[in-house]
Design an enzyme around this catalytic site. Structure first.
Site, PDB file in Angstrom:
ATOM      1  N   LYS B  96      98.522  40.658  50.706  1.00  0.00           N
ATOM      2  CA  LYS B  96      97.673  39.353  50.995  1.00  0.00           C
ATOM      3  C   LYS B  96      97.576  38.490  52.120  1.00  0.00           C
ATOM      4  O   LYS B  96      98.831  38.190  52.215  1.00  0.00           O
ATOM      5  CB  LYS B  96      97.585  39.050  49.711  1.00  0.00           C
ATOM      6  CG  LYS B  96      97.421  37.740  48.966  1.00  0.00           C
ATOM      7  CD  LYS B  96      98.099  36.914  48.174  1.00  0.00           C
ATOM      8  CE  LYS B  96      97.025  34.961  47.847  1.00  0.00           C
ATOM      9  NZ  LYS B  96      98.091  34.532  47.653  1.00  0.00           N
ATOM     10  N   GLY B 157      97.658  25.153  44.277  1.00  0.00           N
ATOM     11  CA  GLY B 157      98.708  24.947  43.729  1.00  0.00           C
ATOM     12  C   GLY B 157      97.405  22.979  43.190  1.00  0.00           C
ATOM     13  O   GLY B 157      98.463  21.940  42.151  1.00  0.00           O
ATOM     14  N   ALA B 184      93.800  30.994  43.786  1.00  0.00           N
ATOM     15  CA  ALA B 184      94.068  29.880  44.175  1.00  0.00           C
ATOM     16  C   ALA B 184      93.536  28.414  43.025  1.00  0.00           C
ATOM     17  O   ALA B 184      92.197  28.936  43.237  1.00  0.00           O
ATOM     18  CB  ALA B 184      93.711  29.304  45.394  1.00  0.00           C
ATOM     19  N   GLY B 185      93.978  28.139  42.966  1.00  0.00           N
ATOM     20  CA  GLY B 185      94.070  26.254  42.322  1.00  0.00           C
ATOM     21  C   GLY B 185      93.372  26.656  40.727  1.00  0.00           C
ATOM     22  O   GLY B 185      92.371  25.434  40.170  1.00  0.00           O
ATOM     23  N   ASN B 206     100.508  31.179  40.391  1.00  0.00           N
ATOM     24  CA  ASN B 206     100.886  31.074  40.923  1.00  0.00           C
ATOM     25  C   ASN B 206     101.804  29.488  39.584  1.00  0.00           C
ATOM     26  O   ASN B 206     101.970  29.891  38.434  1.00  0.00           O
ATOM     27  CB  ASN B 206     102.116  31.486  41.669  1.00  0.00           C
ATOM     28  CG  ASN B 206     103.541  30.976  42.149  1.00  0.00           C
ATOM     29  OD1 ASN B 206     103.627  31.304  41.662  1.00  0.00           O
ATOM     30  ND2 ASN B 206     103.693  31.623  43.479  1.00  0.00           N
ATOM     31  N   THR B 207     101.465  29.032  40.094  1.00  0.00           N
ATOM     32  CA  THR B 207     102.203  27.517  39.574  1.00  0.00           C
ATOM     33  C   THR B 207     101.373  27.355  38.923  1.00  0.00           C
ATOM     34  O   THR B 207     102.300  26.707  37.837  1.00  0.00           O
ATOM     35  CB  THR B 207     101.315  26.558  41.265  1.00  0.00           C
ATOM     36  OG1 THR B 207     101.690  27.025  41.956  1.00  0.00           O
ATOM     37  CG2 THR B 207     102.471  24.784  41.044  1.00  0.00           C
TER      38      THR B 207
END
Lengths: 324, 257
Positions: B96, B157, B184-185, B206-207
């Site tokens: 990635k 994040g 992301a986001g 992730n977050t």
């Protein structure tokens, strides 16, 4: 009388020595080297902060850590400062304070006025904070030295690792990160920290500074000395502090108060925290060896509870031995 | 079934492994998400060395595909070096690719990204580039050899969710045959459902999971949100219209109201 050999003179070994000697057991402690340079606890923050830790730790850290404040205060009178913890966020990360609050308890919200009252040095710099009044802190280096001294006065024998002061009924292994290769599932989590010195800022309590990646904190040690920590990196590498870590720690200190920009960097250190997969410590027994390990970032917070558990295990086996 | 570089996958949710309270919590989240791919940062977890052995062991022991990432790299050469290290550590050609161009927004440096993607594809890597929703950049990445694209929907994040839905629709329309993973986001399950409804092939998070109060529960919420969005896309959705349309015919009723 039962004789127990404790391997390791970090916070786990010394608290266990205290617990066992208080229960009338004759204790010998082996030290890898004089002083505490090899112990992760030498690089600890010394925050007795079970409520704040709950932000990322399991419930057990709160329930088992809550008694540590009284334990240290009782064991080393005058060494513990019960002034709570302040948690603040830079303005752009204000939402993160809400997240911190949602995961913890035992705090009150402070506005700018209340922050100024509590920490005059931070007046006008932050609009919101969380205050955990029940928390405390100690200077881990002073605590280790005082505890060792107290134990020596009590008759605990300190020897080098290669020395032998006779036969022992039990061995208590408190060797922490040195056992990473020999204990299955134990890993190292690197923590980098530094000491700053300045006469221009005064703080009365640990301040946690919310940061997107690492739990940053600044702990006043008195005489203008501040400990600033600590990174969390998944490696057992204890080599010198990385430039990036140094930068992030200094940035946080500077964001907390610009006067830290003029402070002297008096020390930068690295410790390796021993941890199991759930980041909770374990007390186990195999044959005649009791092992305390995996204290992770909670050495001072959880070692009293672990020492009591290990001492119970030692005495229980004693009774069994007597019966047989 | 989703196919990424020849690998068939049932789950359309990919999980990052950073910022969990402990490896045990991470493992619970991975299990309850049903994910078959986790992404792991080499730089962040090794502090520049090749240590981090125990953590990588834990990741391998999860028994799912590992997609190493170059998070934290700020130049093409740094990313290429990290990718090579990742290939050694995890014995995979998957990478990635992240090249950060702006330290505050973590916006990708798309120029360096294309450059690194070209180098790595030529060396046999199977590149998953983390990019913006810019169509021309996406085109260049495909020319560079990428057979998967990972556009953001908001900064890393930020938990803001899709910020440019027309842009996401356009990239989907432009690349009907390239697997598109929104990376992301994403902050909450409804965000994941929204992008899956737009026809994206998968979502990487992730977050949103690691930072939840109960990560494992949030992981399962996301798993279902992703499935719901995908099924809705496959089922074919109604287009919104300006006026009410009764679901029950009114002709034949005694009284017209």
């Amino acid at each position: 009388m039962k004789r127990i050999l404790i391997k390791g003179a970090g916070v786990a070994g010394l608290t266990l020595a205290h617990e066992l000697s208080a229960r009338g057991i004759q204790v010998t402690v082996t030290e890898r080297q004089p002083g505490f340079a090899g112990a992760a606890s030498w690089f600890a923050g010394g925050m007795l902060a079970p409520w704040c830790e709950r932000e990322s730790a399991e419930e057990a850290v709160l329930t088992r850590g809550i008694g540590a404040i009284d334990w240290w205060d009782r064991t080393l009178p005058g060494a513990v400062s019960r002034s709570g913890t302040l948690v603040i966020a830079p303005p752009r990360d204000a939402a993160e304070l809400k997240r911190f609050a949602a995961r913890t308890c035992g705090f009150e919200w402070l506005d700018a006025e209340a922050i100024a009252k509590l920490e005059p040095a931070l007046a006008g710099r932050f609009q919101q904070a969380l205050f955990f009044p029940g928390e405390a802190h100690l200077d881990p280096r002073r605590a280790l030295v005082l505890l060792r001294q107290k134990l020596a006065e009590r008759g605990v024998n300190f020897i080098g690792v290669s020395e032998d002061d006779g036969a022992h009924d039990l061995i208590a292994d408190c060797t922490g990160a040195s056992s990473i290769d020999s204990i299955s599932g134990l890993r190292g989590v690197r923590g980098e920290m530094l000491y700053l010195q300045t006469g221009e800022v005064a703080l009365s309590r640990p301040v946690r500074f919310i940061h997107p990646r690492i739990p940053l904190y600044i702990v006043p040690r008195g005489n203008g000395l501040f400990m600033c920590g600590a990174t969390m990196i998944e490696t057992a590498d204890d080599g010198p502090i990385a430039a990036r870590s140094l930068m992030e720690l200094l940035n946080a200190a500077y964001a907390l108060h610009p006067a830290f920009g003029e402070a002297r960097l008096v020390e930068a250190g690295t410790g390796v925290r021993p941890a199991f997969a759930d980041n909770l410590p374990r007390v186990t027994r195999t044959g005649n060896t009791i092992t305390i390990n995996g204290l992770y970032r909670h050495g001072f917070l959880l070692s009293p509870a672990m020492a009591a558990e290990a001492a119970d295990l030692a005495l229980a086996s004693d009774l069994k031995g007597d019966a047989a | 079934m989703l196919t990424l570089y020849g690998q068939e996958l049932r789950s359309r949710l990919l999980l990052g492994t950073a910022r969990y309270p402990s490896p045990a919590v991470l493992e619970d989240a991975v299990r309850s998400s049903g994910t078959e791919i986790v992404t792991v940062s080499l730089r962040r977890e090794t502090a520049g060395g090749r240590q981090g052995g125990a953590f990588f062991e834990l990741i391998r022991a999860l028994g799912v595909n590992v997609l190493p990432n170059t998070a934290g790299c700020h130049s093409a050469s740094e990313a290429v070096l990290t990718a090579k290290m990742a290939r050694e550590v995890f014995a995979t050609n998957w990478i990635k690719l992240e090249v950060i161009g702006h330290h505050d927004t973590l916006q990708p440096d798309v120029f360096a990204l294309v450059e690194a993607a070209r180098i790595l594809s030529a060396e046999g890597f199977e590149v998953f580039p983390y990019t913006t929703d810019d169509l021309v950049v996406a085109e260049r990445l495909v020319e560079a050899g990428c057979k998967v694209l990972m556009p953001w929907c908001a900064p890393i994040g930020s938990a803001m969710g899709p910020q440019n839905v027309p842009g996401l629709r356009a990239i989907r329309a432009q690349f009907p045959d390239i697997p598109l993973i929104v990376d992301a986001g994403i902050g909450r399950p409804s965000h994941a459902t929204t992008v899956m409804e737009l026809g994206f092939d998968a979502v990487l998070l992730n977050t949103a999971v690691a930072g939840a109060v109960k990560p494992a529960l949030m992981a399962s919420a996301f798993a279902r949100a992703v499935e719901a969005g995908r099924e809705a896309f496959e089922a074919g959705m109604l287009e919104p219209r300006d006026f009410a349309v009764p679901s029950t015919p009114v002709i034949g009723k005694a009284v017209f109201a």
